[in-house]
Write an enzyme that holds these catalytic residues in place. Sequence first.
Site, PDB file in Angstrom:
ATOM      1  N   HIS A   1      47.773  40.497  48.428  1.00 35.80           N
ATOM      2  CA  HIS A   1      46.466  40.093  47.782  1.00 35.80           C
ATOM      3  C   HIS A   1      46.367  39.621  46.362  1.00 35.80           C
ATOM      4  CE1 HIS A   1      42.046  40.356  46.941  1.00 35.80           C
ATOM      5  NE2 HIS A   1      42.492  40.616  45.805  1.00 35.80           N
ATOM      6  N   GLU A   2      47.353  40.056  45.546  1.00 38.20           N
ATOM      7  CA  GLU A   2      47.499  39.695  44.272  1.00 38.20           C
ATOM      8  C   GLU A   2      48.218  38.313  44.362  1.00 38.20           C
ATOM      9  OE1 GLU A   2      45.779  40.795  42.042  1.00 38.20           O
ATOM     10  OE2 GLU A   2      45.193  42.675  43.030  1.00 38.20           O
TER      11      GLU A   2
ATOM     12  N   HIS B   1      45.886  35.360  44.655  1.00 39.27           N
ATOM     13  CA  HIS B   1      45.243  35.028  43.702  1.00 39.27           C
ATOM     14  C   HIS B   1      46.198  33.872  42.823  1.00 39.27           C
ATOM     15  CE1 HIS B   1      41.687  37.281  43.633  1.00 39.27           C
ATOM     16  NE2 HIS B   1      42.364  38.346  43.437  1.00 39.27           N
TER      17      HIS B   1
END
Length: 226
Positions: A98-99, A102
């Site tokens: 998920h990070e 980004h």
Amino acid sequence: MIFGPYTILILVIFVASLVIQGYLSRTYGKWGNVRNSRGLTGAQLARMMLDENGLSHVPVNAVPGNLSDHYDPIRKTVNLSEANYNLPSVSALAVAAHEVGHAIQDKVRMPALVLRGRLAVPLSLGMNLAPLLLLVGIMTSLSGLLWVGVILFAGALLFHLVTLPVEFDASRRALAYLGQRGVVAGQEASGARAVLTAAALTYVAGFAMALAQLLNVLGIARSQSD
């Protein structure tokens, strides 16, 4: 809390937020205790995903705290909590991917991410001032201050609104990568999805709270102006 016509709604959403936080903690904890079949730590997965997306220059750092994971768009770093950095759990893979999602958004200059970055500092300062302006406006019957407070709360709602597609897209990228690369499958894939869904609910709750607060101060401003 400044009481207004939507105070009860705010309290209901606050309680719901606590329930969601509890659900996130339980879900994250459950899959944090399940070793993924590939034996990859969050740091290893993040490094692999970054390199495959042309982001080999982006470092992966360990940071203290629980669920303190984040991507820093200013320093261009992926920061994982120590547990997710070091442990080969299903939760670690979901959060790390998920990070990195980004970081990929930053690379392609996703409009919503760019807008959120530009709004973050001024809206943060504005939200620190908003309750004071409302309180002073109520005590002094200065409707101008009340409406400035309303505008600042509207800005906070805008920030939460922009945050939703940014977070949902990062989770979409994470799950797509984990599935396409065969990093997780079966129950592990379900676990990764559960972790990211629970995290997404916290952002939905944040938006709901911001909306209720805006409606509340808007009602106060209208009543004071009458």
